[in-house]
Scaffold this active site. Structure first.
Site, short mmCIF file in Angstrom:
data_model
loop_
_atom_site.label_atom_id
_atom_site.label_comp_id
_atom_site.label_asym_id
_atom_site.label_seq_id
_atom_site.Cartn_x
_atom_site.Cartn_y
_atom_site.Cartn_z
CG ASN A 176 -0.46 -0.22 2.51
OD1 ASN A 176 0.55 -0.88 2.67
ND2 ASN A 176 -1.11 0.35 3.51
CD GLU A 217 -1.51 4.73 4.44
OE1 GLU A 217 -1.04 5.56 5.23
OE2 GLU A 217 -2.23 3.77 4.81
CB CYS A 230 -5.35 -1.33 -1.61
SG CYS A 230 -6.67 -0.59 -0.66
CD GLU A 250 -5.24 -6.01 -1.19
OE1 GLU A 250 -4.84 -4.83 -1.13
OE2 GLU A 250 -5.77 -6.60 -0.23
CB CYS A 270 -10.85 -2.63 0.64
SG CYS A 270 -10.29 -1.92 -0.91
CB CYS A 282 -8.78 -4.57 -3.51
SG CYS A 282 -7.65 -3.20 -3.20
N1 THU Z 1 -5.20 -1.58 2.59
C1 THU Z 1 -4.65 -2.40 1.66
O1 THU Z 1 -3.56 -2.13 1.13
N2 THU Z 1 -5.30 -3.53 1.33
C2 THU Z 1 -6.46 -3.95 1.90
O2 THU Z 1 -6.98 -4.98 1.52
C3 THU Z 1 -7.07 -3.16 2.98
C4 THU Z 1 -6.47 -1.83 3.23
C5 THU Z 1 -4.47 -0.38 2.96
C6 THU Z 1 -5.12 0.92 2.55
C7 THU Z 1 -4.54 1.87 3.56
O3 THU Z 1 -3.26 2.30 3.12
C8 THU Z 1 -4.36 1.01 4.81
O4 THU Z 1 -4.38 -0.32 4.37
C9 THU Z 1 -5.44 1.21 5.85
O5 THU Z 1 -6.70 1.10 5.29
#
Ligand code: THU
Length: 161
Positions: free
Chosen positions: A62, A64, A73, A75, A112, A115
């Site tokens: 991920n 940000e 994310c 994925e 999520c 994704c």
């Molecule tokens: N996140 C992911 O990378 N994958 C997921 O399946 C769930 C959430 C990340 C997004 C964000 O950077 C952090 O986790 C918190 O939500």
């Protein structure tokens, strides 16, 4: 009127030690790759590693941003990489792990909703199911046979024909 039921089966393992060697290796790599996540805002570091049909591996973490919605994310970062490097090659399995700096990292988390939608479209475009191995740094592991099982009644390109 009639009732419809949606069900799917997945495997639950008590620990990564109970996985087969290939799956265990992939999950270990996903755990390791969480170190490459850029998650200074959530402190939730996600790592994903895919095994492709041609034997190659692609990773995603991920990423940000101070402007929160810009973040991606793990994925979808992974799928963008796979699609750019090996556009037509099926993704066989993705292991997804995380490291939560604000709490425990001992249970599987699922992709999520956004994704799930992206994974579904990837399955359809290369006509191959994507198996998911979900687990934290320790604890139980879920193995989901195909990502699209996580998104019933989904919207796809077929709905626009
Ligand atoms: N996140 C992911 O990378 N994958 C997921 O399946 C769930 C959430 C990340 C997004 C964000 O950077 C952090 O986790 C918190 O939500």
């Amino acid at each position: 009127m009639n009732h419809q039921k949606y069900q799917f089966e997945f495997e639950v393992y008590d620990s990564s030690d109970n996985l087969n060697d290939d799956d265990k290796k992939l999950l270990m790599q996903a755990r390791k790759v969480t170190e490459n996540a850029y998650a200074p805002y959530s402190n939730f570091f996600v790592g994903a590693v895919a095994k492709l049909e041609n034997g190659e591996q692609v990773t995603g973490t991920n990423q940000e941003n101070a402007s929160y919605p810009v973040g991606m994310c793990a994925e979808r970062v992974l799928l963008a990489g796979a699609s750019s490097l090996f556009p037509k090659v099926p993704v066989q399995t993705i292991a997804i792990s995380y490291h939560n700096n604000n709490g425990e990292s001992n249970r599987p988390v699922s992709p999520c909703g956004m994704c799930r939608q992206a994974l579904l479209e990837y399955e359809e475009r290369v006509k191959h199911p994507i198996r998911l191995i979900l687990g934290g740094l320790e604890g139980k592991i879920y193995v989901i046979p195909r990502a699209s099982m996580l998104l019933p009644l989904s919207f796809t390109a077929l709905d626009m024909e």
